[in-house]
Scaffold this active site. Structure first.
Site, short mmCIF file in Angstrom:
data_model
loop_
_atom_site.label_atom_id
_atom_site.label_comp_id
_atom_site.label_asym_id
_atom_site.label_seq_id
_atom_site.Cartn_x
_atom_site.Cartn_y
_atom_site.Cartn_z
N MET A 189 42.04 49.08 57.34
CA MET A 189 42.85 48.03 56.74
C MET A 189 42.00 47.00 56.03
SD MET A 189 45.78 49.15 57.19
CE MET A 189 46.52 47.77 56.32
N GLU A 190 40.81 46.74 56.56
CA GLU A 190 39.91 45.79 55.90
C GLU A 190 39.46 46.32 54.54
OE1 GLU A 190 40.26 44.48 59.97
OE2 GLU A 190 40.00 46.45 59.08
N ASP B 40 45.17 38.31 38.12
CA ASP B 40 45.32 36.87 37.94
C ASP B 40 44.41 36.34 36.82
OD1 ASP B 40 46.17 34.13 38.83
OD2 ASP B 40 44.02 34.00 39.29
#
Length: 302
Positions: free
Chosen positions: A254-255, A269
Site C-alpha cells: 500500500m505504501e 495538479d
C-alpha cells in the site's frame, strides 16, 4: 439420523393405514386383502404391520381417518415436512411396499439433512451470510459484519519490498508544450515550478502517510522510498514507479501504491492549468517480496 428414521416410520405407517382404509372402503381389486392386513394394524407407532384379521378391530373407518390425521399433525409439529418428503409420502399410495425401502429412507434422510443443516451464528442473528470470497478477506471480522485491522503479532519479521507503478497521459498539445517535442526530458517545468521533482517529493511524503489515509493499514517504519519517473514520448505519458522497503511483520504494497498515486496526482495538479483532459491510468502493484505470497512482474501472486 434416528429422528429421520422415526419420522419415516411414522409417516409411512400413517400413509399405509390411510391407503388401506381407502382401498377397503372402495372394496375394489385384489389389493383389498393385503390392505386389510395393514388396515388392521391400528396400534401404536411401535407396532409392526402384520397379517391381523380385519374383524378383530373395533374402530370404524372414520376413527382410523381421525387417528391418521392426528398422527400426521403430530409428526408435522415435531419434525415438519419438506417438499421432498411430501413427494416421498405420495409414492406410497401407488406402491405401499416402497414405504421402508432403502431408497425411500435415503430420500427422507437427504431431505431432512438439507432442511436441518446447522445455521451459523451470523445467520441466526440476522446477519448476512458470507460468500466464499468474503471468507478470505482478512479485514472483515469473523461474522462478516464489521472491519478490523489485521492482527500481525504472531507473524515473522522479514525484509519486505514492494514496487508499484502508474501512468499520467497528456493530450498532444499539453505534451508538446511541456517537452517541446523532444525525447529524453529529465524534468518538466510549469508555472508552479519543476513538475517531476515536485512529484517525486510528494510521492515520498505520501508513502509515509499511508496508514493515516488508508484506515486499516499498519503504520510502518519505512527504510527507503524511491520514485522514478520516465517520459514516454511515443505515447505522450509519464510512467511513475515507486519502490518501498521495510523490515517488519507486514508488507509495504500500500505504501508503494500510495507513493505512485500521490506523485501522479501531483503531476496533474502541476499541469491542470493547461488542460483538464490529463488522465491517470494503470495504477498497479508490480512486485513484492518478503511476505507469505511474493509477486514478480508478470506473475500471479496466488
Amino acid at each position: 439420523v434416528a429422528r429421520v428414521r422415526w419420522a419415516a416410520i411414522l409417516g409411512g405407517l400413517g400413509r399405509q393405514r390411510l391407503v388401506a382404509a381407502t382401498t377397503l372402503q372402495a372394496g375394489t381389486g385384489p389389493a383389498s386383502a393385503p390392505a386389510a392386513a395393514k388396515f388392521a394394524s391400528s396400534g401404536s407407532s411401535n407396532d409392526r404391520v402384520g397379517p391381523q384379521s380385519f374383524g378383530t378391530q373395533k374402530h370404524s373407518h372414520e376413527n382410523y381417518e381421525e387417528q391418521i390425521r392426528d398422527l400426521v399433525e403430530e409428526r408435522q409439529e415435531l419434525f415438519g415436512f419438506t417438499d421432498d418428503e411430501e413427494n416421498a409420502w405420495s409414492r406410497i399410495a401407488t406402491n405401499p411396499g416402497e414405504a421402508h425401502s432403502p431408497v425411500f429412507l435415503e430420500t427422507v434422510e437427504t431431505a431432512r439433512k438439507q432442511k436441518d443443516a446447522p445455521e451459523t451464528d451470523a445467520f441466526q442473528s440476522g446477519a448476512p451470510k458470507r460468500s466464499r470470497s468474503q471468507q478470505t478477506l482478512t479485514h472483515l471480522t469473523d461474522d462478516g459484519c464489521s472491519v478490523q485491522m489485521v492482527h500481525v503479532g504472531s507473524k515473522e519479521v522479514t525484509s519486505r519490498t514492494a514496487r508499484a507503478s502508474t501512468c499520467v497521459e497528456f493530450p498532444p498539445d499539453v505534451w508538446n508544450h511541456l517537452t517541446g517535442g523532444k525525447d529524453g526530458a529529465t524534468d518538466l517545468v510549469g508555472k508552479k515550478g519543476p513538475i517531476l521533482t515536485t512529484a517525486k517529493l510528494a510521492g515520498i511524503m505520501g508513502a509515509k502517510q499511508t496508514s493515516n489515509l488508508i484506515p486499516l493499514c499498519h503504520p510502518l517504519p519505512l527504510e527507503q522510498v524511491q520514485l522514478h519517473i520516465c517520459m514516454d514520448n511515443s505515447r505522450r505519458r509519464a510512467i511513475i514507479e515507486c519502490e518501498c522497503k521495510t523490515t517488519h511483520k507486514t508488507g509495504v504494497e500500500m505504501e508503494a501504491l500510495m507513493g505512485a498515486s500521490v506523485a501522479a496526482l501531483t503531476v496533474y495538479d502541476m499541469v491542470k492549468a493547461l488542460s483538464h483532459k490529463i488522465t491517470i491510468t494503470e495504477t498497479k502493484l508490480m512486485s513484492k517480496t518478503g511476505g507469505k505470497r511474493d509477486l514478480s512482474e508478470g506473475a500471479s501472486s496466488r
